[in-house]
Enzyme design. Structure first.
Site, short mmCIF file in Angstrom:
data_model
loop_
_atom_site.label_atom_id
_atom_site.label_comp_id
_atom_site.label_asym_id
_atom_site.label_seq_id
_atom_site.Cartn_x
_atom_site.Cartn_y
_atom_site.Cartn_z
N ASN A 54 39.91 38.19 37.10
CA ASN A 54 39.14 39.41 37.33
C ASN A 54 38.34 39.22 38.61
OD1 ASN A 54 37.44 41.60 37.26
ND2 ASN A 54 36.30 40.95 35.43
N LYS A 62 36.64 41.37 40.20
CA LYS A 62 35.45 42.23 40.25
C LYS A 62 35.35 42.94 41.61
CE LYS A 62 33.36 39.40 36.72
NZ LYS A 62 32.17 38.90 36.07
N HIS A 97 34.79 46.16 30.08
CA HIS A 97 34.10 44.94 30.53
C HIS A 97 32.59 45.15 30.36
CE1 HIS A 97 32.52 41.77 33.09
NE2 HIS A 97 33.69 41.18 32.95
N GLU A 108 30.20 44.55 32.20
CA GLU A 108 29.54 45.13 33.38
C GLU A 108 29.75 46.64 33.43
OE1 GLU A 108 31.37 42.42 36.14
OE2 GLU A 108 30.19 40.79 35.26
N GLU A 139 34.03 37.79 25.63
CA GLU A 139 33.20 37.29 26.72
C GLU A 139 31.73 37.38 26.33
OE1 GLU A 139 35.44 37.69 30.74
OE2 GLU A 139 34.48 39.59 30.33
N GLY A 186 29.40 34.33 34.53
CA GLY A 186 28.83 34.00 35.83
C GLY A 186 27.63 33.07 35.79
N SER A 216 32.56 32.03 32.55
CA SER A 216 32.45 30.72 33.19
C SER A 216 33.58 29.77 32.83
CB SER A 216 31.10 30.07 32.86
OG SER A 216 30.04 30.87 33.38
N GLY A 233 36.65 35.04 36.02
CA GLY A 233 36.00 35.74 37.12
C GLY A 233 35.87 34.83 38.33
#
Ligand code: PGA
Length: 251
Positions: free
Chosen positions: A10, A12, A95, A97, A167, A173, A207, A228
């Protein structure tokens, strides 16, 4: 029924068309083990260029979001038909986000899952708990609720075509991962929460990288990863693919 491991990158909101093409070129040079499926999800603007690069390679193309309608007056949105035109086969939906910054609701995610399946796209549905929910012991309630909402109204064979990415939001992250056994336990509940998920692929995300991928993938219900940060360089993503292939071979 065996579930083919899947590693999904991903990207992003990273990489211009030029940078995305260059990374895709490097990724095409990787040897992707036949036992593994690999997909990369660049930003919309780079899909066409990356699709061109991936032609003839074993790496598939995914998008990071989409609208549920096939066309219409939805300024700024991208439809499943538009994705299919660019040889996209996967789409990340819900997701954290998107849910957190763009107000995406469980109902919107469910509509998108239906639309993706109707258009022959494989949805990667993301679920996960916040740090607060985690500490309060609400992880299972949250992820089971999100999972059931996303797949409401689908038949078990339709659900089996989907992918779920667990996730934990506190792991995205941050460099912190959920302990592999703990992630596995949560994902067993996700798998049991909807008929059809027994045969679907369940990914861990947050992560995940070359150093921890093997331990995560050694868990029985973890079929792969949504990656990610570690997917943004060829070396980082190659490391995850190699670790995943090793873990798969030793099972
Ligand atoms: P990360 O992101 O690997 O950088 O934690 C994963 C994701 O949000 O999909």
């Amino acid at each position: 029924m065996t579930r083919r491991p899947l590693i999904a990158g991903n990207w992003k909101m990273n990489k211009t068309v030029a940078a995305a093409s260059e990374l895709a070129l490097h990724l095409c040079a990787l040897r992707v083990p036949t036992a593994l499926d690999v997909v990369i999800c660049p930003p919309f603007t780079a899909l066409a260029a990356v699709a061109e690069r991936l032609r003839g390679s074993r790496i598939e193309l995914g998008a990071q979001n989409m609208h549920d309608a096939s066309h219409g007056a939805f300024t700024g949105e991208i439809s499943p038909t538009m994705l299919r035109e660019l040889a996209v086969t996967y789409v990340i939906l819900g997701h954290s986000e998107r849910r957190q910054y763009f107000g995406e609701t469980d109902a919107a995610v469910a509509r998108k899952v239906h639309a993706a399946l109707d258009h022959g796209l494989t949805p990667i549905v993301a679920v996960g708990e916040t740090a607060t929910e985690h500490t309060a012991g609400h992880t299972l309630t949250k992820v089971v609720h999100q999972t059931r909402a996303a797949f409401a109204g689908l038949t078990p064979p339709q659900v089996a075509r989907c992918v779920v990415a667990y996730e934990p939001i506190w792991a995205i992250g941050t460099g912190m991962i959920d302990e592999p056994a703990s992630a596995n336990a949560t994902m067993e509940h996700i798998r049991a929460s909807v008929h059809g998920l027994q045969n679907a692929r369940l990914l861990y995300g947050g992560s995940m990288n070359a150093d921890n991928a093997a331990a995560l993938m050694a868990q029985p219900t973890i079929d792969g990863g949504l990656i990610g940060g570690a997917s943004l360089t060829a070396a980082g993503f190659a490391g995850v693919i190699a670790a995943a292939a090793g873990a798969t071979a030793s099972q």
